[in-house]
Design a protein around this motif. Structure first.
Motif, mmCIF file in Angstrom:
data_model
loop_
_atom_site.group_PDB
_atom_site.id
_atom_site.type_symbol
_atom_site.label_atom_id
_atom_site.label_comp_id
_atom_site.label_asym_id
_atom_site.label_seq_id
_atom_site.Cartn_x
_atom_site.Cartn_y
_atom_site.Cartn_z
ATOM 1 N N ALA A 192 48.863 24.093 41.631
ATOM 2 C CA ALA A 192 49.000 24.183 40.182
ATOM 3 C C ALA A 192 47.689 23.881 39.465
ATOM 4 C CB ALA A 192 50.098 23.234 39.707
ATOM 5 N N ARG A 193 46.874 23.016 40.068
ATOM 6 C CA ARG A 193 45.610 22.651 39.415
ATOM 7 C C ARG A 193 44.634 23.818 39.342
ATOM 8 N NH1 ARG A 193 45.362 20.514 44.566
ATOM 9 N NH2 ARG A 193 43.527 21.081 45.827
ATOM 10 N N HIS A 194 44.886 24.868 40.144
ATOM 11 C CA HIS A 194 44.004 26.033 40.145
ATOM 12 C C HIS A 194 44.452 27.100 39.153
ATOM 13 C CE1 HIS A 194 42.716 25.037 44.556
ATOM 14 N NE2 HIS A 194 42.137 24.263 43.649
ATOM 15 N N ALA A 195 45.573 26.883 38.479
ATOM 16 C CA ALA A 195 46.126 27.921 37.596
ATOM 17 C C ALA A 195 45.177 28.240 36.442
ATOM 18 C CB ALA A 195 47.485 27.496 37.066
ATOM 19 N N ARG A 196 44.672 27.219 35.768
ATOM 20 C CA ARG A 196 43.797 27.466 34.621
ATOM 21 C C ARG A 196 42.493 28.144 35.014
ATOM 22 N NH1 ARG A 196 44.459 22.046 30.786
ATOM 23 N NH2 ARG A 196 46.673 22.356 30.301
ATOM 24 N N PRO A 197 41.798 27.675 36.061
ATOM 25 C CA PRO A 197 40.582 28.397 36.477
ATOM 26 C C PRO A 197 40.860 29.854 36.851
ATOM 27 C CG PRO A 197 40.634 26.228 37.481
ATOM 28 C CD PRO A 197 41.957 26.414 36.829
ATOM 29 N N LEU A 198 42.010 30.112 37.491
ATOM 30 C CA LEU A 198 42.331 31.491 37.856
ATOM 31 C C LEU A 198 42.566 32.351 36.622
ATOM 32 C CD1 LEU A 198 44.681 31.051 40.951
ATOM 33 C CD2 LEU A 198 42.443 32.157 40.901
ATOM 34 N N LEU A 199 43.281 31.809 35.644
ATOM 35 C CA LEU A 199 43.521 32.560 34.406
ATOM 36 C C LEU A 199 42.209 32.807 33.668
ATOM 37 C CD1 LEU A 199 46.787 30.843 33.125
ATOM 38 C CD2 LEU A 199 46.557 33.150 34.052
ATOM 39 N N LEU A 200 41.322 31.817 33.677
ATOM 40 C CA LEU A 200 40.006 31.994 33.047
ATOM 41 C C LEU A 200 39.214 33.074 33.768
ATOM 42 C CD1 LEU A 200 37.894 31.104 30.980
ATOM 43 C CD2 LEU A 200 37.159 29.334 32.603
ATOM 44 N N ALA A 201 39.288 33.093 35.102
ATOM 45 C CA ALA A 201 38.580 34.118 35.872
ATOM 46 C C ALA A 201 39.127 35.505 35.558
ATOM 47 C CB ALA A 201 38.708 33.822 37.366
ATOM 48 N N VAL A 202 40.440 35.618 35.401
ATOM 49 C CA VAL A 202 41.044 36.908 35.052
ATOM 50 C C VAL A 202 40.560 37.369 33.678
ATOM 51 C CG1 VAL A 202 43.220 38.067 34.487
ATOM 52 C CG2 VAL A 202 43.066 36.613 36.520
ATOM 53 N N ALA A 203 40.514 36.438 32.721
ATOM 54 C CA ALA A 203 40.040 36.790 31.376
ATOM 55 C C ALA A 203 38.585 37.239 31.410
ATOM 56 C CB ALA A 203 40.214 35.599 30.433
ATOM 57 N N CYS A 204 37.760 36.531 32.169
ATOM 58 C CA CYS A 204 36.347 36.924 32.294
ATOM 59 C C CYS A 204 36.222 38.289 32.971
ATOM 60 C CB CYS A 204 35.579 35.870 33.084
ATOM 61 S SG CYS A 204 35.396 34.287 32.230
ATOM 62 N N GLY A 205 37.050 38.531 33.963
ATOM 63 C CA GLY A 205 37.029 39.832 34.639
ATOM 64 C C GLY A 205 37.409 40.967 33.704
ATOM 65 N N ALA A 206 38.420 40.721 32.856
ATOM 66 C CA ALA A 206 38.833 41.745 31.906
ATOM 67 C C ALA A 206 37.718 42.045 30.906
ATOM 68 C CB ALA A 206 40.100 41.297 31.174
ATOM 69 N N ALA A 207 37.028 40.992 30.452
ATOM 70 C CA ALA A 207 35.914 41.191 29.519
ATOM 71 C C ALA A 207 34.779 41.954 30.184
ATOM 72 C CB ALA A 207 35.430 39.832 29.008
ATOM 73 N N ALA A 208 34.482 41.597 31.445
ATOM 74 C CA ALA A 208 33.427 42.304 32.174
ATOM 75 C C ALA A 208 33.795 43.758 32.407
ATOM 76 C CB ALA A 208 33.169 41.602 33.510
ATOM 77 N N LEU A 209 35.080 44.015 32.680
ATOM 78 C CA LEU A 209 35.525 45.391 32.899
ATOM 79 C C LEU A 209 35.336 46.234 31.642
ATOM 80 C CD1 LEU A 209 36.880 47.356 34.906
ATOM 81 C CD2 LEU A 209 39.084 46.612 33.986
ATOM 82 N N ALA A 210 35.577 45.628 30.493
ATOM 83 C CA ALA A 210 35.397 46.356 29.233
ATOM 84 C C ALA A 210 33.927 46.622 28.943
ATOM 85 C CB ALA A 210 36.036 45.575 28.084
ATOM 86 N N ALA A 211 33.053 45.668 29.287
ATOM 87 C CA ALA A 211 31.631 45.800 28.961
ATOM 88 C C ALA A 211 30.852 46.566 30.031
ATOM 89 C CB ALA A 211 31.022 44.411 28.760
ATOM 90 N N TYR A 212 31.141 46.274 31.287
ATOM 91 C CA TYR A 212 30.409 46.899 32.404
ATOM 92 C C TYR A 212 31.424 47.403 33.443
ATOM 93 C CZ TYR A 212 26.810 43.967 30.263
ATOM 94 O OH TYR A 212 25.969 43.352 29.384
ATOM 95 N N PRO A 213 32.140 48.481 33.148
ATOM 96 C CA PRO A 213 33.257 48.888 34.009
ATOM 97 C C PRO A 213 32.863 49.198 35.444
ATOM 98 C CG PRO A 213 32.726 50.600 32.385
ATOM 99 C CD PRO A 213 31.977 49.373 31.992
ATOM 100 N N TRP A 214 31.778 49.949 35.638
ATOM 101 C CA TRP A 214 31.439 50.377 36.991
ATOM 102 C C TRP A 214 30.955 49.218 37.851
ATOM 103 C CZ3 TRP A 214 33.710 54.662 37.769
ATOM 104 C CH2 TRP A 214 33.788 55.620 36.752
ATOM 105 N N ALA A 215 30.090 48.391 37.305
ATOM 106 C CA ALA A 215 29.600 47.236 38.053
ATOM 107 C C ALA A 215 30.738 46.264 38.348
ATOM 108 C CB ALA A 215 28.495 46.526 37.268
ATOM 109 N N THR A 216 31.658 46.113 37.390
ATOM 110 C CA THR A 216 32.791 45.205 37.593
ATOM 111 C C THR A 216 33.722 45.719 38.674
ATOM 112 O OG1 THR A 216 32.664 44.531 35.275
ATOM 113 C CG2 THR A 216 34.701 44.029 36.451
ATOM 114 N N LEU A 217 33.998 47.007 38.676
ATOM 115 C CA LEU A 217 34.862 47.581 39.704
ATOM 116 C C LEU A 217 34.241 47.444 41.084
ATOM 117 C CD1 LEU A 217 36.072 50.792 37.831
ATOM 118 C CD2 LEU A 217 37.505 48.862 38.530
ATOM 119 N N PHE A 218 32.930 47.684 41.172
ATOM 120 C CA PHE A 218 32.254 47.522 42.468
ATOM 121 C C PHE A 218 32.267 46.058 42.898
ATOM 122 C CE2 PHE A 218 28.452 46.925 45.126
ATOM 123 C CZ PHE A 218 28.743 47.843 46.134
ATOM 124 N N GLY A 219 32.014 45.155 41.952
ATOM 125 C CA GLY A 219 32.049 43.732 42.272
ATOM 126 C C GLY A 219 33.433 43.288 42.725
ATOM 127 N N ALA A 220 34.470 43.842 42.097
ATOM 128 C CA ALA A 220 35.839 43.506 42.507
ATOM 129 C C ALA A 220 36.104 43.947 43.946
ATOM 130 C CB ALA A 220 36.837 44.154 41.555
#
Length: 240
Positions: A192-220
């Motif tokens: 449970a202690r990892h829930a917030r960091p994981l949600l933050l990582a998802v939010a950062c990933g979504a922002a990166a996908l919007a700004a740099y879609p190709w690099a984000t997809l490759f990084g994923a």
């Protein structure tokens, strides 16, 4: 002889199957876009198909409208969207001039994807699936891995695709799909202690996908590949 009473179902119960059919339309349209050399739209349509694939089953369970037809339809859609469509898109993008090796690699990938889905369906019916992990790379993740060379080429302007390494790559991805390697599942449990960091990582990933879609997809894709040894280690530890 009295006629059978008509069976009626709520209209909203058709929504999951309609989403699955919409995903098929997106996958087939991705092939059309690739034929027109519009690979950005091809990738966008395949991502849309993956999103619809992830939602249709969950919505069916929420609405309590699961059916045998829906399960079969979902599996057939996966063959089209994550087997045939990515292989054809990559073939048009990088391997059209290599009509031997490139086409063989595309066929190997499609066959591996189909076998992987068939194995999953058998395991689901027999109740032998480990819900914590997938066995082999699942079809949607396999499609995104197969498209990694396209993501990289779009992220790095001027990078010219080489048909031979790409053909080898998609054949290797097909091999990962039919392998017995454990791969991460969203049904895995985390502290449970990892829930917030994981949600933050998802939010950062979504922002990166919007700004740099190709690099984000490759990084994923890179992160997903790195997660496979972790899943293998986790499975071995949990089995002791």
């Amino acid at each position: 002889m009295q006629p059978r009473p008509r069976r009626e179902i709520p209209l909203i119960h058709l929504l999951p199957n309609a989403m699955t059919l919409g995903a098929i339309c997106a996958g087939v349209s991705a092939i059309r876009m690739a034929y027109s050399n519009d690979f950005e739209k091809s990738v966008a349509l395949l991502i849309l198909a993956a999103l619809l694939d992830g939602l249709d089953g969950r919505i069916a369970r929420i609405l309590k409208s699961e059916s045998l037809m829906g399960a079969e339809l979902d599996s057939l859609a996966d063959v089209v969207n994550f087997g045939v469509a990515p292989a054809v898109v990559l073939y048009f993008w990088a391997m059209d001039g290599d009509q031997t090796l490139g086409w063989i690699a595309a066929l190997v990938y499609v066959v591996c994807c189909t076998l992987r889905l068939a194995r999953f369906n058998v395991g689901a019916k027999e109740g032998t699936l480990d819900k914590r992990f997938f066995t082999g790379v699942p079809a949607p993740a396999g499609a995104m891995l197969a498209l990694a060379p396209l993501f990289l080429a779009q992220a790095v302007p001027g990078l010219v695709p080489d048909p031979t390494p790409i053909a080898i790559w998609i054949a290797l991805v097909g091999g990962l799909m039919v392998s017995r390697l454990p791969t991460p599942s969203l049904k895995m449990r985390v502290p449970a202690r990892h829930a917030r960091p994981l949600l933050l990582a998802v939010a950062c990933g979504a922002a990166a996908l919007a700004a740099y879609p190709w690099a984000t997809l490759f990084g994923a894709d890179i992160l997903y590949l790195l997660s496979i040894p972790g899943a293998l280690l986790w499975q071995r530890r949990s089995s002791h």
